[in-house]
Each structure stands twice: as structure tokens, then as C-alpha cells.
Scaffold this motif. Structure first.
Motif, PDB file in Angstrom:
ATOM      1  N   UNK A 156       0.848  -1.177   0.000  1.00  0.00           N
ATOM      2  CA  UNK A 156       0.000   0.000   0.000  1.00  0.00           C
ATOM      3  C   UNK A 156       0.892   1.239   0.000  1.00  0.00           C
ATOM      4  N   UNK A 157       0.306   2.404  -0.192  1.00  0.00           N
ATOM      5  CA  UNK A 157       1.090   3.614  -0.410  1.00  0.00           C
ATOM      6  C   UNK A 157       1.945   3.988   0.799  1.00  0.00           C
ATOM      7  N   UNK A 158       1.423   3.833   2.006  1.00  0.00           N
ATOM      8  CA  UNK A 158       2.189   4.210   3.194  1.00  0.00           C
ATOM      9  C   UNK A 158       3.418   3.319   3.363  1.00  0.00           C
ATOM     10  N   UNK A 159       3.262   1.992   3.355  1.00  0.00           N
ATOM     11  CA  UNK A 159       4.458   1.146   3.469  1.00  0.00           C
ATOM     12  C   UNK A 159       5.453   1.361   2.320  1.00  0.00           C
ATOM     13  N   UNK A 160       4.908   1.683   1.128  1.00  0.00           N
ATOM     14  CA  UNK A 160       5.801   1.915  -0.002  1.00  0.00           C
ATOM     15  C   UNK A 160       6.687   3.137   0.258  1.00  0.00           C
ATOM     16  N   UNK A 161       6.123   4.223   0.758  1.00  0.00           N
ATOM     17  CA  UNK A 161       6.911   5.431   1.053  1.00  0.00           C
ATOM     18  C   UNK A 161       7.894   5.178   2.190  1.00  0.00           C
ATOM     19  N   UNK A 162       7.466   4.411   3.189  1.00  0.00           N
ATOM     20  CA  UNK A 162       8.371   4.090   4.299  1.00  0.00           C
ATOM     21  C   UNK A 162       9.553   3.277   3.792  1.00  0.00           C
ATOM     22  N   UNK A 163       9.298   2.358   2.866  1.00  0.00           N
ATOM     23  CA  UNK A 163      10.368   1.523   2.306  1.00  0.00           C
ATOM     24  C   UNK A 163      11.394   2.382   1.551  1.00  0.00           C
ATOM     25  N   UNK A 164      10.904   3.346   0.778  1.00  0.00           N
ATOM     26  CA  UNK A 164      11.816   4.231   0.049  1.00  0.00           C
ATOM     27  C   UNK A 164      12.681   5.025   1.020  1.00  0.00           C
ATOM     28  N   UNK A 165      12.078   5.537   2.103  1.00  0.00           N
ATOM     29  CA  UNK A 165      12.840   6.324   3.072  1.00  0.00           C
ATOM     30  C   UNK A 165      13.901   5.471   3.760  1.00  0.00           C
ATOM     31  N   UNK A 166      13.577   4.241   4.066  1.00  0.00           N
ATOM     32  CA  UNK A 166      14.564   3.365   4.716  1.00  0.00           C
ATOM     33  C   UNK A 166      15.752   3.107   3.800  1.00  0.00           C
ATOM     34  N   UNK A 167      15.456   2.897   2.520  1.00  0.00           N
ATOM     35  CA  UNK A 167      16.547   2.658   1.578  1.00  0.00           C
ATOM     36  C   UNK A 167      17.406   3.913   1.385  1.00  0.00           C
ATOM     37  N   UNK A 168      16.781   5.071   1.424  1.00  0.00           N
ATOM     38  CA  UNK A 168      17.544   6.312   1.347  1.00  0.00           C
ATOM     39  C   UNK A 168      18.498   6.457   2.539  1.00  0.00           C
ATOM     40  N   UNK A 169      17.992   6.149   3.726  1.00  0.00           N
ATOM     41  CA  UNK A 169      18.832   6.247   4.920  1.00  0.00           C
ATOM     42  C   UNK A 169      19.991   5.264   4.859  1.00  0.00           C
ATOM     43  N   UNK A 170      19.730   4.075   4.363  1.00  0.00           N
ATOM     44  CA  UNK A 170      20.796   3.076   4.261  1.00  0.00           C
ATOM     45  C   UNK A 170      21.839   3.510   3.230  1.00  0.00           C
ATOM     46  N   UNK A 171      21.395   4.104   2.150  1.00  0.00           N
ATOM     47  CA  UNK A 171      22.324   4.564   1.117  1.00  0.00           C
ATOM     48  C   UNK A 171      23.194   5.707   1.649  1.00  0.00           C
ATOM     49  N   UNK A 172      22.597   6.663   2.370  1.00  0.00           N
ATOM     50  CA  UNK A 172      23.358   7.796   2.911  1.00  0.00           C
ATOM     51  C   UNK A 172      24.352   7.332   3.967  1.00  0.00           C
ATOM     52  N   UNK A 173      24.020   6.316   4.736  1.00  0.00           N
ATOM     53  CA  UNK A 173      24.915   5.717   5.728  1.00  0.00           C
ATOM     54  C   UNK A 173      25.520   6.778   6.651  1.00  0.00           C
ATOM     55  N   UNK A 174      24.654   7.621   7.185  1.00  0.00           N
ATOM     56  CA  UNK A 174      25.111   8.626   8.143  1.00  0.00           C
ATOM     57  C   UNK A 174      25.522   9.949   7.538  1.00  0.00           C
ATOM     58  N   UNK A 175      25.592  10.043   6.222  1.00  0.00           N
ATOM     59  CA  UNK A 175      25.949  11.315   5.588  1.00  0.00           C
ATOM     60  C   UNK A 175      24.859  12.346   5.860  1.00  0.00           C
ATOM     61  N   UNK A 176      25.271  13.572   6.205  1.00  0.00           N
ATOM     62  CA  UNK A 176      24.317  14.611   6.553  1.00  0.00           C
ATOM     63  C   UNK A 176      23.386  14.902   5.382  1.00  0.00           C
ATOM     64  N   UNK A 177      22.091  14.981   5.700  1.00  0.00           N
ATOM     65  CA  UNK A 177      21.087  15.256   4.677  1.00  0.00           C
ATOM     66  C   UNK A 177      21.269  16.677   4.159  1.00  0.00           C
ATOM     67  N   UNK A 178      21.359  16.815   2.846  1.00  0.00           N
ATOM     68  CA  UNK A 178      21.621  18.110   2.232  1.00  0.00           C
ATOM     69  C   UNK A 178      20.345  18.826   1.814  1.00  0.00           C
ATOM     70  N   UNK A 179      19.322  18.078   1.404  1.00  0.00           N
ATOM     71  CA  UNK A 179      18.113  18.687   0.852  1.00  0.00           C
ATOM     72  C   UNK A 179      16.894  18.055   1.503  1.00  0.00           C
ATOM     73  N   UNK A 180      15.773  18.808   1.435  1.00  0.00           N
ATOM     74  CA  UNK A 180      14.514  18.277   1.969  1.00  0.00           C
ATOM     75  C   UNK A 180      14.086  17.054   1.155  1.00  0.00           C
ATOM     76  N   UNK A 181      13.525  16.082   1.846  1.00  0.00           N
ATOM     77  CA  UNK A 181      13.031  14.861   1.190  1.00  0.00           C
ATOM     78  C   UNK A 181      11.515  14.812   1.372  1.00  0.00           C
ATOM     79  N   UNK A 182      10.789  14.945   0.265  1.00  0.00           N
ATOM     80  CA  UNK A 182       9.324  14.951   0.292  1.00  0.00           C
ATOM     81  C   UNK A 182       8.815  13.965  -0.751  1.00  0.00           C
ATOM     82  N   UNK A 183       7.817  13.191  -0.365  1.00  0.00           N
ATOM     83  CA  UNK A 183       7.231  12.230  -1.316  1.00  0.00           C
ATOM     84  C   UNK A 183       5.732  12.094  -1.057  1.00  0.00           C
ATOM     85  N   UNK A 184       5.008  11.735  -2.124  1.00  0.00           N
ATOM     86  CA  UNK A 184       3.556  11.526  -2.053  1.00  0.00           C
ATOM     87  C   UNK A 184       3.210  10.372  -2.979  1.00  0.00           C
ATOM     88  N   UNK A 185       2.406   9.433  -2.440  1.00  0.00           N
ATOM     89  CA  UNK A 185       1.974   8.283  -3.243  1.00  0.00           C
ATOM     90  C   UNK A 185       0.454   8.187  -3.193  1.00  0.00           C
TER      91      UNK A 185
END
Length: 720
Positions: free
Chosen positions: A676-705
Motif C-alpha cells: 500500500x502507499x504508506x508502506x511503499x513510502x516508508x520503504x523508500x525512506x529506509x533505503x535512502x537512509x541506508x544509502x546515505x549511511x550517516x551522511x548529513x542530509x543536504x536537501x529536503x526529502x518529500x514524497x507523495x503516493x
């Protein structure tokens, strides 16, 4: 002047060599290592010193050279090692050159003087000028001082023959000091011009070291001038006073002797020569018995080099003097008797040479004390020269010592404090100033540290207040966006979920959705340029404008057009916002949208596949007025999920600087098929955090499904 021309030409060799090497080191030899450059400079200037020895200029019976300028130029211009090397080469060659004609008398003095010149320039370059090339004024001073040391060494290495040594010094000091000092000065001047340095004082506030150098040099020069003038005047007065006293005493003694002899002659004359059968004391054929009178002065010395003469009243010479270097006759003696005042020292030509004289009446004779100027002035001139040399060397040593002490005790400490202050002003408020070499610097360090501590306290208080205010602004911003999901639990035709994670306390992204009719759902994702408070304020304005226009029921392209014109008004800072706006018919799946410079959304189909919706309608809102926008149309099938996001998702980066990118995003969306849309957005955010691996967030992250189609009752998530 003609005799100085060859000396001037020889003095130009170090100047030309300096210019050639300076050009070579900046052009064809620029890649050479510093060691190779030092060796080449030392060797070349060593040869220049050898040239100065072998091609000395004959002058007044001596050979004058410009040897010491070469090691000084090497040390001041090209570095300490080059100066030392050149001084050693030139000094050793001068010592050996005595065996083929350079002269043994000044062998040791010239050798030590040339070596001293190299070490002197090297030491000044390293410790006084901070390993930098000095200005031409210092070149003139260094060259002059080094040559004065050379002259002093000539005297002290030949003290057993002081007269000959002083003869060398008297003849060589002027031309050699001038030639060597000017050679070094010109070399520094030429090199400075080649390096495009300003010869005139640059504008602006000078460094404290430069100001101190200038005024210390002025004080030293004034002090030297006063000391020299006083010494010369004192030595001259003492010398003339001693000479006058010596002359008077000898003339009085001679007067008594002459009166005694004259009286005896008169007595013998009266007796008719009874007691002088041989005519020893009286010769009756002569008018005056002057033979005995004249013989009185034959062995009479006045001081070290003076003598006495006797003249008759008509000025005819009646005596000779063994103290005179040459025979004294009336032909080589020129005395202007009317201009000479009795009992006063004057000048006259005696025996063909200028001499100090004093005359006095002695009965029928005139007695005169004589001291040749050349010999008489020897002691005074020797004292003046030596005193001048000593004063120059003492004042030069004081200048160097005082400057080095001031630089070490004051200037270097100020630089240390300034370095700490630079780090503090750069934001490193934990830096502690710790210069405690004196009570004043200790107090200054403590005052700076206390000031920084107080500043940190106020900054912490201000930061805490700002954090509270930003947190309050963040709460206001988030509260203005839909945050309860599902937002329309009574509507089963679709499901929607959105999230925003700001890079700072407040952000410039926003999302929104609302009904603009019974069955028309408007949803929007936008990204404002910039960060922080300005972006957040522009975001609130853009969101309100778009919502107000959408609720009027106009088409999406008209909403974009009117919103753009509205946002351009009063936008002095030139901010803009990228917008993706769609209006969905929740019954049919018909979707009209505009893409105003925003990232393309992705449509994920329920069974297989997906696609990017990359068609754009126009430029971002708020940048240029009166811009047309084109509406686009697609139809969603039941189960289709349209995923919208800002570039903070695709441009999220890791430590290696890699972007997350659209390919990884599409892969995750495909993996989340069936969610469903909520778990899908949560999954994307988790993968983003894993990819950044602690790197400071540079830009706002906004999504809508948004998923189109009826939702089963038990599939509706409850996310708040």
C-alpha cells in the motif's frame, strides 16, 4: 672620476649575475629543486668573488676590489646556503691568491672579510628577514657594514705596523665601501623590479615589523651621525690643544736657548774675539753670528714628527731640521708672514709639504715649530677612523639585536595571538590564546579568553532561543500540512500518503491534497529554491496561492499561470518553486496535471511494469511573469500508484559523493509492488537512509503516493 670608472664596471658583475640567475630560476630553471638552485647560486657568486680578487682596480698604488658584494648578493637574494658557499669560495681563493700577486699584507684580513660577508648575509636572511629578500635600502646598509668589518680586520691583523695598515684603510675605505654597498643595493633593486615589486612604499597600514625597522634605522643613523660628529670634534680639539701646548713649550725653550746664545755672542764680539781665537762663536766678517744659533735646532724634535726652524727678521731661513723627511730650503718653503699670527697654529708649505706651524719672536730671530700635516694628523685620523668603524659595528649589532629581540618578544607573540584570533573568528570558539611571555601578553591572553567565553555563553543562549523558535516554526509548518492518514476514511475510491523530512529545522518543500469538487481530488508536490526560513516562508505563500486558485475550479494550466504571476509580484530575492499539480477524477481515473519544472513522477502498475511521466508543462513558478503553461492528461487504471517526490530523493548522496538516482528509485518501487502507499513510502525512506549511511542530509526529502481504485476495508492503514 676616470679612475673610478673601472671600479664601477667591476661592481656591476654581481648585479648582472643576480638578474640572470633570478630570471633563470623563474623561467627555464623553475623546476629545479631548492638545493640545486642554492648550489648553482653559491658557485656562480663564488666565481664572481674570485673575479673581484683577480681583477682588482689599481688606485693610488693599491688594488681596490668589489669582492665582498658577491657573497652578500648570494645570501640576501638567493638564500643562506648560497651566501655561505660564495663567501667560502671567495675567501679561500683570496688566501691562495697572495702567492700569485694579490698581496700578503692584507691576505688574512681579506680572507676573513669575504667569509664574514657570506655568513653575515646568510644570518640576516635567515634570522632577521625571515628567509625573504630584503629591500634595496637594507642592501646598501649590509654592503657598507660588511666592508667596514673588512677594513677593521685590515687594521687589527696588522697592529704591529699600524701606520702602513692605516695607509691602506685611508685609501681603500671610501671607494670599497661605496662600490660594494652600491653593488648590493643595485642587485636588490634590479631583482625587485624584475619581480614586479613596488619600489615606492605601498599604500595601506604597514606591518609593525616594517614600522619598527624604519624608525629603528632612523634612530641608529641619527645616533651614528651625532656620535661621529662628537668624536671627530672632540678628537680634533684634543689633538689641536695638545699640538698647541707642545708647540708653545718647545718655542719657549728654544727662545731661552737662542737668547742665551745670542747674549754670549754679543759678549764675545765686545771682547774682540779674545776667547775665540778660532772664530767658533764669532766670525767678524759676518753681520750676525747665526751659525751657532742655527745649529741649535739640528737635533731638536717636536713630538713624534715635528721640528723647529729659525728665521731672521726678514724671513730668511737660518737653521735645518733632522726631523724633516726632505731637506728644507728657502726654495721649497713658502711662508706668508703677514698672514701668520704670532703664537697661533696656522698652515704653511715647509719643505714642499703642507704643515702646521706656530712662530714666535726670539730676540732678533723668529722661531717656528713645524709638524707635517700628513704625519701630525695620523693619530687623530687613526682614532677617528677606528672610532667610526667601532661605532658603525656597535650600532649595526645593536640594530640587529634589538630588532631580533623585539620581533621575538613582541612581533612573533602578536602574530601568535592573531593566528589564534583568526581561528576564533572563523568559528573555532574552543581555541585558547596562551601567550604568556610577559605580564602584558598574559593579561591580553586572559582578556581574549574571557571575552570568547562570554561570547560563547551569549551565543549558546541565542542558539537555544533560535532553536526554540525554529522548533516552533517547524511545528507550525508541519501542522499546516495534512498529517493524518488516511485523510478521507469515508472515501474508498483511492488511498493517499505523503511525508516530508526537512534538511534543516524548517524546509522549502511541501505537499498538499484536497477536494476541489465532489469527485475531484487535487494533489501537489513542490520544492522551493533555497533552504531555511526564507524558503519556508515562500513555501507557505506558494501553498496558499495554489490552494486558493485550485478551489475556484479553474483548470490546472490556469492555476499554474495565475500562481506564477502572483508569486512573481514582490519577489525581490528571485525565489522560485517547482510544482507538480494534478486533479484526479476519483471515479474515472482521469488525471489532468501540470509539471512546472519539477521532477517526473512514476506510475507503478499493479501487476507488472511502470513508467516515468516526464512530460513538462512549463518553467518553475515565480521566475518570469506572463508565461503560458500546458495541461497534460493521463488516465490511471485501478490499482495504479502514482509516486511523486522532490529532488531530495534522487539527489540524496553518500560519503563517496554518489547520488541515489532515478534508477535505484525505480528499482525500489518495483520491489514494493503490492504494498500500500504508506508502506511503499516508508520503504523508500529506509533505503535512502541506508544509502546515505550517516551522511548529513543536504536537501529536503518529500514524497507523495496515491493509489487509484477501491480500497478494501481491512487494507486501510492508520498512520498519523
Amino acid at each position: 672620476m676616470a679612475k673610478y670608472l673601472p671600479l664601477a664596471l667591476v661592481a656591476l658583475l654581481p648585479v648582472l649575475l643576480s638578474a640572470v640567475l633570478y630570471w633563470a630560476y623563474s623561467k627555464p630553471l623553475s623546476q629545479w629543486s631548492p638545493r640545486k638552485k642554492q648550489l648553482l647560486a653559491g658557485f656562480c657568486f663564488g666565481l664572481a668573488a674570485v673575479f673581484g680578487t683577480e681583477f682588482g682596480v689599481p688606485m693610488d698604488g693599491l688594488r681596490v676590489n668589489v669582492r665582498d658584494a658577491a657573497p652578500i648578493c648570494a645570501g640576501l637574494i638567493f638564500g643562506a646556503p648560497a651566501g655561505i658557499m660564495a663567501g667560502l669560495i671567495g675567501g679561500i681563493e683570496r688566501y691562495l691568491a697572495a702567492w700569485w700577486g694579490a698581496g700578503f699584507y692584507t691576505q688574512l684580513a681579506c680572507t676573513l672579510g669575504t667569509m664574514f660577508a657570506g655568513f653575515f648575509a646568510a644570518g640576516l636572511r635567515r634570522y632577521m628577514f625571515e628567509d625573504k629578500k630584503p629591500g634595496w635600502v637594507y642592501g646598501l646598509a649590509v654592503g657598507g657594514v660588511a666592508e667596514i668589518v673588512h677594513m677593521t680586520l685590515i687594521f687589527f691583523t696588522n697592529m704591529d705596523d699600524a701606520r702602513t695598515g692605516f695607509h691602506f684603510i685611508q685609501l681603500c675605505t671610501g671607494p670599497m665601501v661605496t662600490a660594494n654597498a652600491c653593488s648590493v643595493m643595485l642587485a636588490l633593486l634590479v631583482v625587485g623590479i624584475m619581480g614586479k615589486e613596488k619600489i615606492i612604499r605601498r599604500e595601506g597600514v604597514p606591518h609593525i615589523a616594517e614600522t619598527f625597522q624604519k624608525w629603528l634605522l632612523v634612530c641608529i643613523v641619527v645616533a651614528f651621525g651625532c656620535a661621529f660628529s662628537f668624536t671627530y670634534a672632540l678628537q680634533t680639539r684634543i689633538y689641536h690643544g695638545t699640538m698647541e701646548e707642545t708647540f708653545r713649550q718647545n718655542l719657549e725653550d728654544l727662545k731661552r736657548e737662542i737668547i742665551s746664545v745670542a747674549g754670549r755672542n754679543e759678549m764675545l764680539k765686545a771682547k774682540g774675539g779674545e776667547d775665540d781665537p778660532e772664530g767658533k762663536f764669532f766670525d767678524g766678517s759676518q753681520e750676525d753670528p747665526g751659525l751657532l744659533i742655527g745649529s741649535i735646532t739640528e737635533n731638536w724634535h717636536v713630538g713624534d714628527s715635528g721640528y723647529l726652524l729659525v728665521f731672521d727678521q726678514e724671513g730668511r731661513l737660518k737653521s735645518t731640521a733632522v726631523g724633516a723627511e726632505e731637506e728644507i730650503t728657502e726654495g721649497n718653503t713658502q711662508i706668508d708672514w703677514p698672514s701668520l699670527e704670532e703664537g697661533e697654529i696656522s698652515l704653511a708649505i715647509i719643505g714642499g709639504k703642507e704643515a702646521y706651524v706656530m712662530w714666535q719672536e726670539a730676540g732678533r730671530y723668529r722661531t717656528m715649530a713645524v709638524a707635517p700635516v700628513e704625519k701630525a694628523d695620523f693619530s687623530r685620523n687613526l682614532s677617528v677612523y677606528l672610532m667610526t668603524f667601532v661605532i658603525v659595528l656597535i650600532f649595526s649589532a645593536l640594530f640587529i639585536l634589538i630588532y631580533c629581540l623585539i620581533r621575538r618578544l613582541i612581533v612573533d607573540k602578536i602574530h601568535s595571538i592573531n593566528k589564534s584570533l583568526s581561528r576564533i573568528t572563523a568559528g573555532q570558539l574552543d581555541v585558547v590564546v596562551d601567550v604568556r611571555s610577559s605580564e602584558e601578553f598574559t593579561s591580553l591572553s586572559d582578556d581574549i579568553n574571557n571575552t570568547v567565553a562570554t561570547l560563547k555563553h551569549y551565543i549558546d543562549e541565542a542558539a537555544a532561543r533560535i532553536d526554540r523558535e525554529l522548533e516552533f516554526a517547524r511545528e507550525i509548518q508541519y501542522s499546516s500540512l495534512p498529517s493524518i492518514f488516511p485523510p478521507f476514511p469515508q472515501r474508498k475510491e483511492f488511498d493517499i500518503y505523503a511525508s516530508m523530512d526537512t534538511a534543516k529545522e524548517v524546509g522549502g518543500d511541501f505537499y498538499d491534497f484536497y477536494f476541489v469538487g465532489t469527485d475531484k481530488l487535487a494533489f501537489v508536490v513542490a520544492d522551493v529554491s533555497g533552504k531555511g526560513i526564507p524558503a519556508a516562508m515562500f513555501m507557505m505563500r506558494a501553498r496558499a496561492v495554489i490552494k486558493a486558485l485550485a478551489e475556484t475550479g479553474i483548470s490546472v494550466n490556469e492555476i499554474a499561470r495565475d500562481a506564477n504571476d502572483t508569486l512573481c509580484q514582490g519577489n525581490e530575492r528571485g525565489m522560485f518553486v517547482t510544482v507538480w499539480l494534478g486533479i484526479l477524477d476519483i471515479n474515472t481515473g482521469e488525471l489532468d496535471y501540470v509539471n512546472c519544472g519539477h521532477t517526473a513522477p512514476y506510475i507503478l502498475h499493479p501487476e507488472v511494469g511502470g513508467e516515468w511521466v516526464k512530460k513538462k508543462s512549463g518553467i518553475m513558478l515565480g521566475s518570469v511573469e506572463d508565461v503560458p503553461y500546458t495541461s497534460r492528461h493521463i488516465t490511471l487504471s485501478p490499482g495504479d500508484i502514482i509516486y511523486l517526490y522532490t529532488d531530495g530523493v534522487s539527489e540524496s548522496n553518500n560519503e563517496a559523493g554518489e547520488f541515489f538516482g532515478e534508477a535505484r528509485l525505480e528499482e525500489i518501487l518495483q520491489e514494493g509492488r503490492g504494498l500500500e502507499v504508506a508502506p511503499l513510502c516508508v520503504k523508500v525512506k529506509e533505503r535512502l537512509d541506508a544509502f546515505a549511511d550517516g551522511t548529513e542530509q543536504f536537501d529536503d526529502i518529500t514524497m507523495l503516493a496515491l493509489r487509484f481504485g477501491r480500497v478494501a476495508e481491512n487494507d486501510i492503514p492508520d498512520i498519523q
